[in-house]
Write an enzyme that holds these catalytic residues in place. Structure first.
Site, PDB file in Angstrom:
ATOM      1  N   PHE B 276       0.823  -1.217   0.000  1.00  0.00           N
ATOM      2  CA  PHE B 276       0.000   0.000   0.000  1.00  0.00           C
ATOM      3  C   PHE B 276       0.855   1.263   0.000  1.00  0.00           C
ATOM      4  O   PHE B 276       0.409   2.322   0.420  1.00  0.00           O
ATOM      5  CB  PHE B 276      -0.989   0.005   1.181  1.00  0.00           C
ATOM      6  CG  PHE B 276      -1.654  -1.329   1.388  1.00  0.00           C
ATOM      7  CD1 PHE B 276      -1.406  -2.092   2.518  1.00  0.00           C
ATOM      8  CD2 PHE B 276      -2.507  -1.847   0.412  1.00  0.00           C
ATOM      9  CE1 PHE B 276      -1.994  -3.341   2.676  1.00  0.00           C
ATOM     10  CE2 PHE B 276      -3.108  -3.089   0.563  1.00  0.00           C
ATOM     11  CZ  PHE B 276      -2.848  -3.836   1.708  1.00  0.00           C
ATOM     12  N   GLY B 502      -0.222  -8.568  -4.058  1.00  0.00           N
ATOM     13  CA  GLY B 502      -1.621  -8.947  -3.934  1.00  0.00           C
ATOM     14  C   GLY B 502      -2.447  -8.534  -5.132  1.00  0.00           C
ATOM     15  O   GLY B 502      -3.621  -8.863  -5.202  1.00  0.00           O
ATOM     16  N   ARG B 661     -10.122  -0.618 -19.694  1.00  0.00           N
ATOM     17  CA  ARG B 661     -10.357  -2.042 -19.899  1.00  0.00           C
ATOM     18  C   ARG B 661      -9.880  -2.792 -18.660  1.00  0.00           C
ATOM     19  O   ARG B 661      -8.801  -2.538 -18.150  1.00  0.00           O
ATOM     20  CB  ARG B 661      -9.574  -2.481 -21.140  1.00  0.00           C
ATOM     21  CG  ARG B 661      -9.863  -3.864 -21.629  1.00  0.00           C
ATOM     22  CD  ARG B 661     -11.106  -3.869 -22.522  1.00  0.00           C
ATOM     23  NE  ARG B 661     -11.411  -5.234 -22.929  1.00  0.00           N
ATOM     24  CZ  ARG B 661     -10.827  -5.886 -23.912  1.00  0.00           C
ATOM     25  NH1 ARG B 661      -9.874  -5.313 -24.622  1.00  0.00           N
ATOM     26  NH2 ARG B 661     -11.182  -7.110 -24.194  1.00  0.00           N
ATOM     27  N   ASN B 664      -8.381  -8.576 -15.614  1.00  0.00           N
ATOM     28  CA  ASN B 664      -8.868  -9.816 -14.990  1.00  0.00           C
ATOM     29  C   ASN B 664     -10.028  -9.424 -14.093  1.00  0.00           C
ATOM     30  O   ASN B 664      -9.846  -8.706 -13.112  1.00  0.00           O
ATOM     31  CB  ASN B 664      -7.730 -10.462 -14.190  1.00  0.00           C
ATOM     32  CG  ASN B 664      -8.146 -11.762 -13.503  1.00  0.00           C
ATOM     33  OD1 ASN B 664      -9.234 -11.864 -12.933  1.00  0.00           O
ATOM     34  ND2 ASN B 664      -7.278 -12.751 -13.545  1.00  0.00           N
ATOM     35  N   LYS B 666     -11.843 -11.027 -12.032  1.00  0.00           N
ATOM     36  CA  LYS B 666     -11.863 -11.532 -10.662  1.00  0.00           C
ATOM     37  C   LYS B 666     -10.925 -10.704  -9.784  1.00  0.00           C
ATOM     38  O   LYS B 666     -11.312 -10.223  -8.712  1.00  0.00           O
ATOM     39  CB  LYS B 666     -11.462 -13.014 -10.645  1.00  0.00           C
ATOM     40  CG  LYS B 666     -11.685 -13.679  -9.306  1.00  0.00           C
ATOM     41  CD  LYS B 666     -11.263 -15.149  -9.309  1.00  0.00           C
ATOM     42  CE  LYS B 666     -12.249 -16.041 -10.018  1.00  0.00           C
ATOM     43  NZ  LYS B 666     -12.029 -17.472  -9.737  1.00  0.00           N
ATOM     44  N   THR B 667      -9.690 -10.526 -10.226  1.00  0.00           N
ATOM     45  CA  THR B 667      -8.739  -9.823  -9.372  1.00  0.00           C
ATOM     46  C   THR B 667      -9.016  -8.323  -9.328  1.00  0.00           C
ATOM     47  O   THR B 667      -8.771  -7.684  -8.304  1.00  0.00           O
ATOM     48  CB  THR B 667      -7.286 -10.076  -9.826  1.00  0.00           C
ATOM     49  OG1 THR B 667      -7.144  -9.666 -11.189  1.00  0.00           O
ATOM     50  CG2 THR B 667      -6.930 -11.544  -9.706  1.00  0.00           C
ATOM     51  N   GLN B 671      -9.483  -5.911  -6.107  1.00  0.00           N
ATOM     52  CA  GLN B 671      -8.735  -4.677  -5.868  1.00  0.00           C
ATOM     53  C   GLN B 671      -9.688  -3.541  -5.538  1.00  0.00           C
ATOM     54  O   GLN B 671      -9.444  -2.753  -4.617  1.00  0.00           O
ATOM     55  CB  GLN B 671      -7.918  -4.301  -7.120  1.00  0.00           C
ATOM     56  CG  GLN B 671      -6.572  -4.972  -7.210  1.00  0.00           C
ATOM     57  CD  GLN B 671      -5.534  -4.294  -6.330  1.00  0.00           C
ATOM     58  OE1 GLN B 671      -5.685  -4.129  -5.121  1.00  0.00           O
ATOM     59  NE2 GLN B 671      -4.451  -3.883  -6.938  1.00  0.00           N
ATOM     60  N   GLY B 736      -5.500  -0.131  -8.605  1.00  0.00           N
ATOM     61  CA  GLY B 736      -5.055  -0.416  -7.250  1.00  0.00           C
ATOM     62  C   GLY B 736      -5.464   0.577  -6.194  1.00  0.00           C
ATOM     63  O   GLY B 736      -5.640   0.222  -5.033  1.00  0.00           O
ATOM     64  N   GLU B 737      -5.558   1.853  -6.583  1.00  0.00           N
ATOM     65  CA  GLU B 737      -5.790   2.873  -5.555  1.00  0.00           C
ATOM     66  C   GLU B 737      -7.133   3.555  -5.654  1.00  0.00           C
ATOM     67  O   GLU B 737      -7.606   4.147  -4.684  1.00  0.00           O
ATOM     68  CB  GLU B 737      -4.682   3.932  -5.641  1.00  0.00           C
ATOM     69  CG  GLU B 737      -3.356   3.383  -5.133  1.00  0.00           C
ATOM     70  CD  GLU B 737      -2.183   4.243  -5.548  1.00  0.00           C
ATOM     71  OE1 GLU B 737      -1.718   5.034  -4.721  1.00  0.00           O
ATOM     72  OE2 GLU B 737      -1.730   4.123  -6.710  1.00  0.00           O
TER      73      GLU B 737
END
Lengths: 329, 770, 404
Positions: B276, B502, B661, B664, B666-667, B671, B736-737
């Site tokens: 993080f 992660g 776009r 993935n 799922k991931t 996130q 991610g953020e």
């Protein structure tokens, strides 16, 4: 952690003999003691493992229940007799810590756990518990979790146990034993207020071992609850918690038990409120007045003054809800 | 962005802004964007999943080494001053102790080069590292003990006695720091100050306005993995098994500290237990390496949770003024977002909370300013969405307060001020779908059911809903480079010094590479997090995927060029250029005629080659100087506030995302949820308790610093537009953020709707509501 | 003169043994250093210290021994301590091994390593009898403790005696040699080299045709400061000694290299260290390892491995119940423990009726019961989905949960 010798006591005699030595401490689940040892706040030379001693829960013969001090928190909360006859105690235990910790912690250890005050934990801070006369950095520091009742100029810490609050409300009695014999201590007298000697937290004499906690016959099973208010939904210490039980008869309070957690150096048995309510009407106004009476001497610090209003509300609302419950068969 | 002088920077930016699209990376859309039904976007389970769920993924403190010693640190207990005396005799004589290191015997070390001062600089602060008796913050390491076991090291550490003398110039109070004066913050080479027209005057003249103050406390990242490294010197070479977001950065920076050649440092970091923003180079790795050098033993250092609070910075405190002036129809005429953040004399991280305001809304005038004051504390650092996470709390609460004051729906107010192009730079947007995100989100959440403040009650609970916008810029840092090796048996290996904390890097990158090469996923290996691999790739700023993406595009382009050369004139592909072919079914095919194909196996075997390997660098990241590139979100939150206790429970949450776009599904969903949950922590419970009397953090534990537990987390609904950004690799922007941005305001706005109480100081705890 | 021990190849596929040990006899030893099996009250001569040899990683009467330990005899479980000397008698193991009573010779295929150091310092002597070695019986090797090896190495410099060229066995085909073995300069061996053992050249020595069993050990008084305890970890029986301050977590990680259980706070505040003890979940970081002797400890490694995942582990992968993966082992072990608690009818704080017979795994119950496991990556929704799929009642499709 300072080095120590580990001894597993094979029976109570052996435990007491080992515990009588200076520098000896009794070890239950270790969930508090091991942490304190890592912080070098506790540094016993000998650890006497008493898990495995006094684990049972037995009938007392007069309708009460004797809980061995070695019984694990989960075992007590899951015990059918506790759940049916003393649901307040089961709820209070389940409100504490996490399942993993409850699986490890003993009843004795739960009673003897020490405060979570950040200044107590930090050896760079001034703390009268750790060092007599050093001062108390919490009084003008971060004291959200600290006491509003019974505090002193030397210490404003709170006792973090939930189980002890329920035991105090239920008039439980602790049995302790030392080399000179056994004695009974009412739970409400077990823990001390800080006064000038905050380092003395219980009435235990050196080497004394808690062997049992006995519940009297009356568990208020039909009308009792433990309510814990915290800064997140679970796995946090109480800002304020309430153990309450009512015995009603035709809208009148025949008996009431009220104890508060998160507000004082020990489980706070709200005797002023109980006296105000007993024999009187079971109304919201009465409950609120009783709460006001109990909290009249409360004193807030920089971060915790909200606890006074919060406690007032939670006591009142809890009793209102208890009174509204239909009698269970 | 490499640091240029401001003036040169301005000229460069102008040139880049005006250049034709085709000159700019991303000017021509990545062909992968056209793939609609392949691996891109598929919900593929993590390929490192089985290792992680069975406890077989090796983290930094889990690498066995011969002769390992264990480290324990001692931290200072004053904020500023010096060590008068440090008594280590008892510690040195304690059982199992191999070394006690203090400033008296530590090797000569240079301070860390600060982040962004050089391309690979990863230093959070440039305080001398155990070189002298000076103390700069409460918590600074003053000694390191090495022993044969961790218990022995920890015990010996407790035997060290230090006498300090407090220094007169220490500042541990925000008010005192403010009284000493402030400076505008500088973030990534840009001064955090912007004025367009006279915002104060326009505010004063506006018929509708709000002018309020918000505050956010210090936060700590608190990833569950404790900061750790296992390292050893092998002669003059340093081998570090680390847990970091930038292996190349750490290797270069620690080489500077020790005055050795970067080539002599080998850093790997295959699994990082959450970061993080917190896992780069801190004193623990440097001190462990120094001790390893002195003791000639390998060292495992695992910082305690208390230590993480003391030596790893967190997010700093902000005080924000948000003032908005609007006309009767809601059009903004003044947008003022100013305030103060605390920094230290030794770092360069001003929490840039004005970033969202730069592009979120159109307004006639702007006044944006982040002033910095200096305090003696652990140097604050990047923490998830630095600037945006707390800046959106102020801005999006302000929008909500203005809407309420005007009796206007807050979403309508936002839509009213939707800019056509970047409102502060004038650049065209690359792709902006926030309007669609709002519309989709409010429909799905049932926004129409919203009532006035305090109107909805369900037994003991007040119920309310609120909304807020989140935003995060697209970045791509320079330095991306990748190696692709394609072998005759149709197996491809991608190598790049990227990271996994992660995000699912290896899975997403394998999908992308497989799609690009036209190979099945199990024909690919993705090697990463090793300084022996190419690339300077920081897993931060939500840009790693783009950085890797651009590098792989470049490498792939080069690879295809090689393959076409090898294919030669005998191939159906003869005469085609790399831009005219794409990977399909284990080979190359012409883009406009899929019958013109040749398999990789065929190309290589005809060329009598076992494999072909290329390495290429990503082009300089100029695209976000040419377009205004951001991801957006529309967040909806339902809270229940207990009428008796004020306890706040989030009962429903929806995030509607516009992030380009999705690679993935799922991931990415994880996130987004992860960011939102960290946002719930920010909103409702997180606060690092900094005692201003001593400058010391008083809740350095996970028991006293609250992060959300399972019971705090409701089901979080996630939707996204999946509309590709035509100017980014794969059409993707970072995920991610953005999840954390806007959440604080969404919760605060929901609490206001539930109770009529407006909380402007995070965290929103029950005492602020009852 | 030297002793070498002839040992047949290990029969067990798991252990491809090899060891070469050279035992150095000291001329000052009398014949009686080869003690004929005699009564259990045999007192070895007290001028000799004995050092415990780490027992083989092999099953002796069902006890797997990894570390310096008392080896229990299968039939008499005896280990006598006389004046600081331990005698261990090896018991019946397999066909060809006799029982260890007074009249019977014992066969244990074992290394013998000893040396004698003259002078003021302690002597280290392995004494014992060797029995008839049965070529068909399985043989085992053992690992010498680090400390013993370092002393031997140190002694080599002092005394000039040959130090046993000790080589570590392969524990599994293809497994790399342990760091311990590498540290003493051991090399890998092929499986089919026998270990030579020949009789010492000594007048009146042991009957050349008889190989009697090495029985005694060397005792170093340092060893006795630490307790040696019996543990069962993931089904493996272990004898371990360690600093009593060692937490169960550190025992698992640093000692047994079972790094699956994680350290996130070391104070019981995050649950990343959760393991199962007799099926109950605990925080191993605040558990002193000494308290968990003789208990069945299950770690994440014991629940499943890649290729043979526990259903809950597979569900975590399917539902993306993790991101960085660090809290994951703790979440999974905790969930398994939670399922057990539910089965046993343990209530929770959110249970409407604490005295109910049983409790449904509603989302609220699940979340409360799992609240002792923090996750900073925010994988909570996926974790709940995975647990619901395996321990709940409804089918949960990944990524699509029922609206609460």
């Amino acid at each position: 952690m300072t080095p120590f010798t580990y001894e597993r006591a094979i029976d109570r005699q052996a435990a007491l003999a080992l515990g009588a030595g200076s520098g000896a401490k009794y070890l239950g689940g270790g969930t508090n003691l091991v942490d304190l040892m890592r912080e070098t706040i506790e540094h016993p030379e000998v650890l006497v493992d008493v898990t495995g001693l006094s684990c049972g829960i037995e009938e007392t013969g007069d309708g009460g229940l004797r809980i061995g001090a070695g019984a694990k928190n989960t075992a007590v909360a899951a015990d059918r007799r506790v759940r049916e006859r003393y649901p307040l105690l089961a709820q209070a235990i389940l409100a504490g810590a996490s399942a993993q910790i409850r699986n490890m912690a003993t009843v004795g250890g739960n009673l003897l756990q020490r405060t979570r005050c950040g200044y107590f934990y930090d050896d760079a801070a001034r703390c009268n518990k750790r060092e007599t006369g050093a001062g108390c950095d919490a009084i003008e520091g971060f004291n959200r979790m600290h006491a509003i009742l019974g505090a002193s100029a030397a210490c404003v810490a709170t006792h973090p146990s939930d189980m002890a609050v329920a035991l105090a409300a239920l008039d439980a009695v602790a049995t302790v034993e030392g080399q000179s014999g056994a004695r009974d201590i009412p739970l409400v007298e077990f823990h001390l207020l800080p006064g000038e000697t905050p380092q003395i937290e219980t009435v235990l004499k050196p080497g004394e071992l808690v062997t049992a906690v006995t519940l009297p016959r009356e568990g208020f099973a039909g009308r009792s609850t433990y309510r814990k208010v915290r800064d997140r939904a679970s796995y946090a210490f109480a800002l304020v918690s309430v153990a309450a039980a009512l015995d009603l008869e035709a809208g009148t309070v025949k008996a009431v038990r009220l104890a508060l957690g998160g507000v004082a150096h020990r489980p706070w048995r709200a005797t002023a409120a109980e006296d105000a309510l007993t024999g009187g009407p079971a109304t919201e106004a009465a409950f609120r007045a009783a709460a006001e009476a109990e909290l009249a001497p409360a004193q807030g610090l920089r971060d915790n003054a909200f606890k006074i209003e919060l406690a007032r509300r939670v006591i009142t609302d809890t009793l209102v809800k208890l009174a509204a419950l239909r009698e269970t068969a | 962005m490499p640091i240029l002088q401001n003036a040169m920077m301005a000229v460069m930016k102008k040139a880049i802004a005006l250049a034709p699209d085709s000159f700019i990376p991303g000017g021509k859309p990545d062909p992968l964007i056209r793939h609609k039904h392949g691996l891109i976007g598929a919900p593929i389970s993590r390929i490192d999943g089985p290792l992680k769920v069975s406890g077989r993924a090796t983290f930094a403190a889990e690498v066995p080494m011969e002769g390992l010693t264990y480290a324990a640190l001692k931290y200072s207990s004053i904020a500023r001053g010096r060590i008068v005396e440090i008594d280590t005799a008892a510690a040195e004589n304690a059982p199992g102790v191999v070394l006690v290191m203090t400033y008296k015997n530590a090797p000569r070390l240079k301070p860390m080069p600060l982040f962004l001062t050089k391309p690979k600089a990863a230093g959070g602060d440039d305080v001398p590292i155990m070189q002298d008796d000076q103390i700069h913050w409460n918590g600074q390491p003053v000694a390191l003990v090495l022993a044969e076991t961790q218990e022995q090291a920890d015990h010996a550490q407790s035997l060290i006695r230090v006498i300090y003398e407090a220094g007169g110039d220490g500042v541990t109070s925000l008010e005192v720091a403010k009284a000493k004066g402030s400076e505008p913050g500088v973030f990534q080479g840009e001064t955090l100050k912007l004025e367009i027209e006279d915002a104060e005057a326009m505010l004063a003249a506006a018929p509708h306005k709000i002018d309020v103050r918000y505050t956010t406390p210090r936060h700590n990242h608190n990833p569950i993995e404790l900061h750790a490294a296992t390292l050893a010197w092998q002669g003059d070479r340093l081998r570090i098994h680390d847990a970091v977001q930038g292996v190349a950065h750490v290797a270069w920076t620690i080489a500077q500290v020790f005055g050795i050649d970067e080539e002599k440092v080998h850093v790997t970091s295959p699994y990082v237990g959450g970061a993080f923003g917190s896992k780069n180079l801190s004193q623990h790795q440097v001190l462990a390496a120094a001790a390893a050098q002195l003791a000639q033993r390998p060292v495992r250092i695992m910082v305690s949770r208390e230590g993480v609070f003391r030596i790893i910075g967190g997010r700093t405190i902000t005080e924000q003024r948000v003032a908005l002036g609007a006309q009767a129809d809601g059009t903004l005429v003044a947008l003022i977002h100013t305030g103060t953040v605390a920094m230290t004399p030794h770092n360069n991280m001003p929490e840039p909370f004005i970033q969202p305001a730069k592009s979120a809304y159109a307004s006639r005038s702007f006044l944006l300013d982040v002033e910095t004051v200096k305090m003696n504390m652990m140097a604050n650092t990047f923490m998830r969405a630095p600037g945006e996470a707390v800046g959106t709390f102020g801005l999006e609460s302000g929008i909500d307060e203005l809407a309420h004051a005007m009796g206007m729906d807050p979403i309508d107010l936002r839509l009213k001020n939707e800019p056509e192009k970047d409102p502060t730079t004038g650049l065209p947007f690359s792709q902006r779908g926030i309007v669609e995100a709002w519309k989709a989100g409010r429909e799905r959440f049932g926004w129409r059911a919203r009532r006035g403040p305090g109107a909805r009650r369900d037994g003991d609970w007040f119920v309310g809903i609120g909304c807020a916008a989140g935003t995060y810029p697209y970045y791509r840092m320079p330095g991306g480079a990748a190696r692709i090796t394609l072998s005759k048996d149709g197996h491809a290996t991608i190598g790049i010094a990227a990271h996994e904390m992660g995000m699912g890097t290896s899975t997403a990158q394998t999908q992308i590479a497989a799609e690009r090469l036209g190979l099945p996923m199990d024909a690919l290996t993705f090697n990463y997090a090793d300084t022996k691999l190419p690339g300077v790739v920081l897993a931060g700023g939500s840009q790693q995927t783009a950085a890797i993406g651009a590098a792989v595009i470049a490498a792939h382009h080069k690879l295809v060029g090689e393959l076409l050369k090898l294919a030669g004139n005998d191939s159906p592909l003869a005469g085609l250029t790399p831009d005219e072919v794409g990977g399909l079914d284990g080979g190359l095919c012409a883009l406009d005629d899929e019958s013109r194909c040749e398999s990789y196996a065929s190309i290589l075997s005809r060329a009598k080659r076992e494999e072909v390997s290329v390495e290429a660098k990503a082009p300089l990241p100029l695209e976000f100087l040419h377009w205004s590139m951001h991801s957006h979100s529309a967040l909806f939150c339902e809270v229940r506030v207990n009428a008796v206790t004020g306890e706040i429970r989030v009962s429903r949450f929806l995030g509607s995302f516009d992030c380009g776009r999705i690679i993935n599904s799922k991931t990415a969903a994880s996130q987004f949820r992860g960011g939102i949950i960290m946002g719930l922590g920010l909103a409702l419970m997180e606060e690092t308790q900094f005692d201003e009397r001593t400058g010391r953090i008083m809740n350095p534990s996970l028991a006293e610093y609250h992060v959300p537990v399972h019971l705090d987390v409701p089901e979080i609904d996630i939707i996204w537009s999946d509309e590709a950004d035509p100017h980014t690799p794969m059409g993707a922007r970072g995920v991610g953020e953005i999840g954390i941005t806007g959440v604080g305001a969404a919760v605060a706005n929901a609490v206001f709707n539930a109770t009529g109480k407006r909380v402007r100081d995070l965290p929103i705890t029950l005492d602020k509501v009852i | 003169m030297s002793w070498t021990v002839r040992l047949p190849m290990m029969c067990r596929p798991a252990f491809q043994t090899v060891s070469t040990v050279q035992a150095v006899a000291s001329g000052s030893l009398s014949n009686t250093h080869l003690i004929p099996p005699s009564g259990s009250s045999t007192k070895p001569s007290t001028d000799v210290d004995v050092l415990k040899i780490r027992s083989p990683p092999e099953r002796i009467d069902g006890t797997l021994i990894h570390d310096v330990a008392r080896v229990r005899c299968c039939c008499c479980d005896s280990h006598n301590v006389v004046n600081g000397i331990v005698e261990v008698r090896f018991g019946k193991k397999s066909p060809g091994i006799a029982t260890c009573n007074a009249e019977t010779r014992i066969v244990v295929h074992r290394h013998m390593a000893y040396r004698r150091r003259t002078g003021k310092s302690r002597s280290y002597v392995v004494r014992g009898t060797l029995s008839q070695i049965d070529e068909q019986s399985s043989a085992f090797s053992h690992q010498l403790s680090d400390r013993f090896l370092r002393r031997l190495q140190a002694a080599q410099v002092d005394t000039g005696f040959d130090i046993p060229a000790y080589e570590m066995p392969h524990q599994r085909p293809g497994r790399k040699m342990s760091r311990r073995a590498r540290s003493i300069g051991a090399t890998t061996q092929t499986p089919d080299r026998a270990v030579e053992y020949t009789e010492p050249e000594r007048p009146g020595g042991v009957d050349a045709g008889t190989q009697t069993l090495a029985r005694a050990l060397l005792v170093d008084s340092d060893f006795w400061r630490e307790a040696s305890m019996h543990f069962v970890v993931n089904g493996d029986e272990l004898e371990l000694d360690f600093d009593p301050r060692t937490s169960l977590l550190d025992l698992l990680r640093e000692r047994l290299h079972l790094f699956g259980s994680k350290k996130g706070c070391n104070q019981g505040a995050c649950g990343a260290c959760t393991v199962l003890v007799d099926g109950e979940r605990i925080n191993s970081c605040v558990a002193l390892a000494v308290q968990y002797q003789d208990r069945q400890i299950t770690t994440i490694e014991g629940l499943g491995a890649p290729g043979v995942l526990h259903p809950l582990q597979a569900a975590f992968v399917e539902h993306d119940g993790f991101q960085c993966g660090y809290c994951t082992p703790g979440q999974i072990c905790s969930a398994v423990g939670m399922a057990g608690e539910l089965k046993r009818g343990v209530p929770s704080y959110v249970s409407a009726d604490v005295a109910a017979e049983c409790f449904d795994l509603t989302d609220e119950e699940l979340r409360e019961r799992m609240s002792g496991n923090l996750c900073r990556c925010g994988a909570h929704n996926g974790i709940v989905d995975a647990i619901q799929e395996i321990f709940g009642e409804a089918e949960v499709e990944p990524g699509k949960r029922e609206a609460a």
